[in-house]
Each structure stands twice: as C-alpha cells, then as structure tokens.
Write a protein that holds these residues in place. Sequence first.
Motif, mmCIF file in Angstrom:
data_model
loop_
_atom_site.group_PDB
_atom_site.id
_atom_site.type_symbol
_atom_site.label_atom_id
_atom_site.label_comp_id
_atom_site.label_asym_id
_atom_site.label_seq_id
_atom_site.Cartn_x
_atom_site.Cartn_y
_atom_site.Cartn_z
ATOM 1 N N PRO A 3 0.807 -1.066 0.004
ATOM 2 C CA PRO A 3 0.089 0.134 0.061
ATOM 3 C C PRO A 3 0.850 1.369 0.085
ATOM 4 C CG PRO A 3 0.035 -0.857 2.237
ATOM 5 C CD PRO A 3 0.881 -1.961 1.289
ATOM 6 N N ALA A 4 0.989 1.750 -1.042
ATOM 7 C CA ALA A 4 1.696 2.916 -1.342
ATOM 8 C C ALA A 4 0.894 4.306 -0.876
ATOM 9 C CB ALA A 4 2.337 3.172 -2.776
ATOM 10 N N HIS A 5 1.682 5.442 -0.046
ATOM 11 C CA HIS A 5 1.124 6.593 0.013
ATOM 12 C C HIS A 5 1.128 7.426 -1.155
ATOM 13 C CE1 HIS A 5 0.959 10.566 1.904
ATOM 14 N NE2 HIS A 5 0.317 9.966 2.859
ATOM 15 N N ALA A 6 0.128 8.279 -1.203
ATOM 16 C CA ALA A 6 -0.047 9.309 -2.406
ATOM 17 C C ALA A 6 1.164 9.998 -2.512
ATOM 18 C CB ALA A 6 -1.407 9.987 -2.247
ATOM 19 N N ALA A 7 2.002 10.378 -1.790
ATOM 20 C CA ALA A 7 3.125 10.996 -1.995
ATOM 21 C C ALA A 7 4.173 10.266 -2.822
ATOM 22 C CB ALA A 7 3.828 11.543 -0.570
ATOM 23 N N LEU A 8 4.026 8.981 -2.980
ATOM 24 C CA LEU A 8 5.019 8.172 -3.874
ATOM 25 C C LEU A 8 4.644 8.303 -5.415
ATOM 26 C CD1 LEU A 8 5.688 7.283 -1.150
ATOM 27 C CD2 LEU A 8 5.906 5.069 -2.179
ATOM 28 N N GLN A 9 3.249 9.019 -5.712
ATOM 29 C CA GLN A 9 2.926 8.768 -7.176
ATOM 30 C C GLN A 9 3.755 9.907 -7.891
ATOM 31 O OE1 GLN A 9 -1.125 10.041 -7.394
ATOM 32 N NE2 GLN A 9 -2.118 8.419 -6.115
ATOM 33 N N GLY A 10 4.221 9.397 -9.164
ATOM 34 C CA GLY A 10 5.018 10.160 -10.028
ATOM 35 C C GLY A 10 6.464 10.398 -9.779
ATOM 36 N N LEU A 11 7.009 9.368 -8.935
ATOM 37 C CA LEU A 11 8.236 9.086 -8.418
ATOM 38 C C LEU A 11 9.272 8.331 -9.432
ATOM 39 C CD1 LEU A 11 8.309 9.346 -4.311
ATOM 40 C CD2 LEU A 11 9.244 11.403 -6.147
ATOM 41 N N ASP A 12 10.301 8.395 -9.661
ATOM 42 C CA ASP A 12 11.077 7.437 -10.088
ATOM 43 C C ASP A 12 10.728 5.853 -9.639
ATOM 44 O OD1 ASP A 12 13.557 6.652 -12.164
ATOM 45 O OD2 ASP A 12 13.987 5.706 -9.969
ATOM 46 N N GLU A 13 10.958 4.985 -10.687
ATOM 47 C CA GLU A 13 10.301 3.770 -9.808
ATOM 48 C C GLU A 13 11.225 3.190 -8.883
ATOM 49 O OE1 GLU A 13 8.254 0.356 -8.947
ATOM 50 O OE2 GLU A 13 7.386 2.301 -9.696
ATOM 51 N N ALA A 14 12.423 3.483 -9.178
ATOM 52 C CA ALA A 14 13.613 2.941 -8.066
ATOM 53 C C ALA A 14 13.455 3.625 -6.808
ATOM 54 C CB ALA A 14 14.937 2.957 -8.601
ATOM 55 N N VAL A 15 13.029 4.812 -6.912
ATOM 56 C CA VAL A 15 12.853 5.519 -5.466
ATOM 57 C C VAL A 15 11.722 5.401 -4.939
ATOM 58 C CG1 VAL A 15 12.502 7.888 -4.413
ATOM 59 C CG2 VAL A 15 14.212 7.615 -6.301
ATOM 60 N N ARG A 16 10.621 5.191 -5.515
ATOM 61 C CA ARG A 16 9.247 4.458 -5.047
ATOM 62 C C ARG A 16 9.519 3.311 -4.346
ATOM 63 N NH1 ARG A 16 5.074 1.361 -6.684
ATOM 64 N NH2 ARG A 16 2.825 1.991 -6.253
ATOM 65 N N ARG A 17 10.130 2.351 -5.329
ATOM 66 C CA ARG A 17 10.333 0.797 -4.672
ATOM 67 C C ARG A 17 10.980 0.760 -3.219
ATOM 68 N NH1 ARG A 17 12.789 -3.170 -8.888
ATOM 69 N NH2 ARG A 17 10.760 -2.760 -9.760
ATOM 70 N N ASP A 18 11.949 1.601 -3.406
ATOM 71 C CA ASP A 18 13.106 1.513 -2.124
ATOM 72 C C ASP A 18 12.370 2.266 -1.070
ATOM 73 O OD1 ASP A 18 15.735 1.242 -1.214
ATOM 74 O OD2 ASP A 18 15.503 3.526 -0.551
ATOM 75 N N ALA A 19 11.403 3.423 -1.067
ATOM 76 C CA ALA A 19 10.458 3.824 -0.156
ATOM 77 C C ALA A 19 9.745 2.971 0.513
ATOM 78 C CB ALA A 19 9.892 5.176 -0.373
ATOM 79 N N LEU A 20 8.894 1.956 -0.656
ATOM 80 C CA LEU A 20 8.201 1.046 -0.026
ATOM 81 C C LEU A 20 8.857 0.195 0.906
ATOM 82 C CD1 LEU A 20 5.797 0.651 -3.039
ATOM 83 C CD2 LEU A 20 5.015 1.324 -0.724
ATOM 84 N N LEU A 21 9.834 -0.389 0.419
ATOM 85 C CA LEU A 21 10.554 -1.799 0.809
ATOM 86 C C LEU A 21 11.358 -1.510 2.173
ATOM 87 C CD1 LEU A 21 11.137 -3.421 -2.214
ATOM 88 C CD2 LEU A 21 9.582 -4.120 -0.621
ATOM 89 N N ALA A 22 11.994 -0.260 1.854
ATOM 90 C CA ALA A 22 13.036 0.092 3.093
ATOM 91 C C ALA A 22 12.855 1.311 3.731
ATOM 92 C CB ALA A 22 14.713 -0.066 2.346
ATOM 93 N N GLY A 23 11.913 2.059 3.525
ATOM 94 C CA GLY A 23 11.767 3.355 4.215
ATOM 95 C C GLY A 23 11.435 3.418 5.665
#
Length: 324
Positions: free
Chosen positions: A239-259
């Motif tokens: 479940p990704a927060h709305a703030a992750l929309q439009g980010l580079d996929e690598a950044v988005r994935r890292d935020a989800l898994l390791a943030g």
Amino acid sequence: MQSQGEFDLIAQYFKRPAPSGMLGIGDDCALLSPAQGWDLAVSTDMLVEGRHFFADGDPRLLGHKALAVNLSDLAAMGARPLACTLAISLPRVDADWLQAFADGFHALSRDAHCPLIGGDTTGGADQIILSITVMGEVRRHQALRRAAARLGDDLWVSGTLGAADIALRLMLGSLPPDPARLALCRNALEAPMPRLKLGRYLAGVAHAAIDISDGLLQDLGHLLDASQCAADLWLDFLPAHAALQGLDEAVRRDALLAGGDAYELCFAAHPRRREQIDTLSRQLALPITRVGTLRSGSGLRVLDAQGQEVSIQRRGFDHFAAPL
C-alpha cells in the motif's frame, strides 16, 4: 533571571497527577499494577538529535513523536498503554522549547491514556537526547510475539508505506525540491500515529506482529528470523502513500520496501481470519492490506506481478550510518 534546577524543571513541564491506583512523579519509584490475568509489556526507545530528528524541528511535534514511536511498540504486542517514563538530556534550558515539547508529549499521553509517571532530566552533551520507556498490559497468552508466526500465514500491513521516507529525502535535499509533495507527506515523518487500537484488536486474532520503524524488509526480517520461516512479499500489493505517485520507480520501490519511520503494523494471521481482518479494516476506517505469505525455508523474496524475484538494494534504516 534565576536558572531552573532539575526539580523545578520537572515540576513545571512534566509533573502531572497520576491516575487513581498509581504512584507517579515525586517518589524514588513509580508504582503501578497490571490487572489480574494480564501481562506487563515494557519497551524503551532512545532518540538523539541529529540521528533521529532535526535540531531545528518543531518541539511540539517532537514531543508527540518521541512518545508515539514507543507506543507503536505496545501496539505491535497488542498491549494497551498503562504509563511511561521520560529521561531527557539537554545542552541548555530553553523555556519555550521545553513548553512546546511538553505540550506535544502530554497531548498524546492524554489521548493514548499513557500518563507520564517518572523519569530523569540532566544537562549534558551538545545535542538533545530522549529516552522513553512505555509500559502496557496485554491479556495473558495473547501478546503478538515475533516468534509466533506460522507457515501458511498471510502477511498484512496497516495504513500506507513510504511517506515518511520521502519526506526525509526531501528535507535532506536528496530529492529535488517539491513543496507540494513535502506538504503531503511531512506529517507522516513528524507526527506518526501509533496503531494502538488495531494492535489491541489483533491480540488473539493474529499470530505475530511487528511495527515498521526501520523499513518493511528489515523489520519483517526480524519476525521471520524469530519464527524460523520464510516469506514471499508481493511488491504490487504494497500500500503506497499518495506522496509516492510520479516518483522514479527505483525511488518509489525503495521507499516502500526500506523506508523507515512508518510506524504501521506488519502482522501474520491464518488465512481463515481474512474476512475478520477485512471487517476490522472497515470498522477502524484504516486500510489493512494482504501483502504476502509465509512459507518454509529461510529468507524473504520480493516478487513482481509476474512472480519474478525483485532485486533489493537497501533493506532499511541503519542507526550507525551517517547522521541527518
């Protein structure tokens, strides 16, 4: 102006009447008694300026967060709060800072029914150091221990992930300035809400749980190690927060898994509990998402929509890495 001594500072900013049946601030020890048939749950966390929070941050929000991150540990055990203690080391006495910090701390303390009953204050190093101990109670044999997950269990995550990580990156300047995105996610970093009600409802429903403080992969890894099992995690279901929309996929994935700093609950429950957990999600008006499954073996695989394993670069927050 006369400087405040330790006991004056405690009396002005931190002393509050203890609830009936407890002995709070004022004696050598506080006294409290968990209810018959309940176990006492205790957790301690330390926050250090420059490591866990910015020196120029809002002290009211820091007061809230300092207690919230500890209450999240109680939530992960399915415990309800009883009381807390606070030890604080200050390089100097700043009355305005202390008042704002105390206001934020006591506001959450009151809302969570977790009164401050003791602690310590001292002058010390060049940075502020906070150490909080929380105490709670959980019905005997119902605590959500990390070692109790079972093969075949579903994995679930509450709320959304990644917002606090993106807020931190924006504030550190590791992402391009984006005021609108920061406004969307900053509160997740500075004022997290511990999932206390969810944790209490899960006691007796889920087998095991952990709060996500250092990143989903890292914290889930602790649960898997304790339970001696492995897991498959479904990347596209996280479940990704709305703030992750439009980010580079690598950044988005890292935020989800390791943030880190999410303070959501990750828990394991038998598949027959799915309908019950979905009902709980509606009752709490809180997203609770099934994100994986436990299996035999060891390790943690992150799978994409095609069932292919995803390469992982970072697993979570390192408390001994470079400071803020």
